[in-house]
Design an enzyme around this catalytic site. Sequence first.
Site, mmCIF file in Angstrom:
data_model
loop_
_atom_site.group_PDB
_atom_site.id
_atom_site.type_symbol
_atom_site.label_atom_id
_atom_site.label_comp_id
_atom_site.label_asym_id
_atom_site.label_seq_id
_atom_site.Cartn_x
_atom_site.Cartn_y
_atom_site.Cartn_z
ATOM 1 N N LEU A 185 0.828 -1.209 0.000
ATOM 2 C CA LEU A 185 0.000 0.000 0.000
ATOM 3 C C LEU A 185 0.861 1.258 0.000
ATOM 4 C CD1 LEU A 185 -2.796 -1.072 2.553
ATOM 5 C CD2 LEU A 185 -2.873 -1.145 0.061
ATOM 6 N N CYS A 186 1.889 1.251 -0.831
ATOM 7 C CA CYS A 186 2.824 2.383 -0.882
ATOM 8 C C CYS A 186 3.163 2.753 -2.323
ATOM 9 C CB CYS A 186 4.089 2.060 -0.094
ATOM 10 S SG CYS A 186 4.892 0.509 -0.590
#
Length: 293
Positions: free
Chosen positions: A90-91
């Site tokens: 999630l980056c």
Amino acid sequence: MASLKDFRTRIASVKSTQKITKAMQMVAAAKLKRAQEAAEAARPYSEKVAGTVANLATSVQGSDAAPKLLRGSGNDQVHLVVVATSERGLCGGFNTNIVKKSRELIVSLQAQGKTVKILTVGKKGRDQLKRLYASLSVGHIEFAGVRTLGAAQSAQVSHKLVEMFDAGEFDVAHLVFSRFKSVISQIATVQQLIPVVAPEGVATSDTGGGVYTYEPGEEAILEALLPRYLDSQILGALLENAAGFYGAQMGAMDNATRNAGDLIKKLTLQMNRKRQAMITTELTEIIAGAQAV
């Protein structure tokens, strides 16, 4: 066509997701400040150690008495690629960019006829690289349960490298990580760790033209200093990675929050149009019925 209930359900679901992404953005922003401060605080020490090593290395260059970490194994055939990524996703493209840089290095080395081995630090790098290079993997180090990276984690990596080097498992070691530049910019970087090479642009100490005699000798000092230098470079890379990860995650979650808001507006508009169409249809039916009577 979706019913009004379906639209309401989807809107509620997207709103829940938006709350989660907003919360993750705020958490990443809070952690980014601490991670950025830690990365910036580690740079002066790392640069100072690198400058000292560069000064001492100049005087023992080519000497058989030079430490093995400095002179190398004498060969250049087996290369170890240490890929440092994050433990979580999630980056955005943070981990993907590091893996891409690693793949470019691996392909380049293999094209030169070199034997390549891979040591992964971080779950995401391992998961992506094992799809193509599972046979090249020689180990994995994971820090999933560690809240704050520090000297203990860098020492774990450096000790593993020194053990493998002393055992003759590789000749040259490269570290691939992401250097933190700003919140919106992280640069995938390759750094040679073994044999030790002072990074370009590192300032060496000015002796003012004087001649210094070391006690003990330069070789003995380097023998004790090089493991510390290796630790400092790995620690700096891990801290740069941490800052880059939170910067990338903050940006990714901000984009996700904005996209969720746009989707809510779009779904709300579609739901209102659907409701208006239903009302218009009902009115038309009532009017038609009244006229028929």
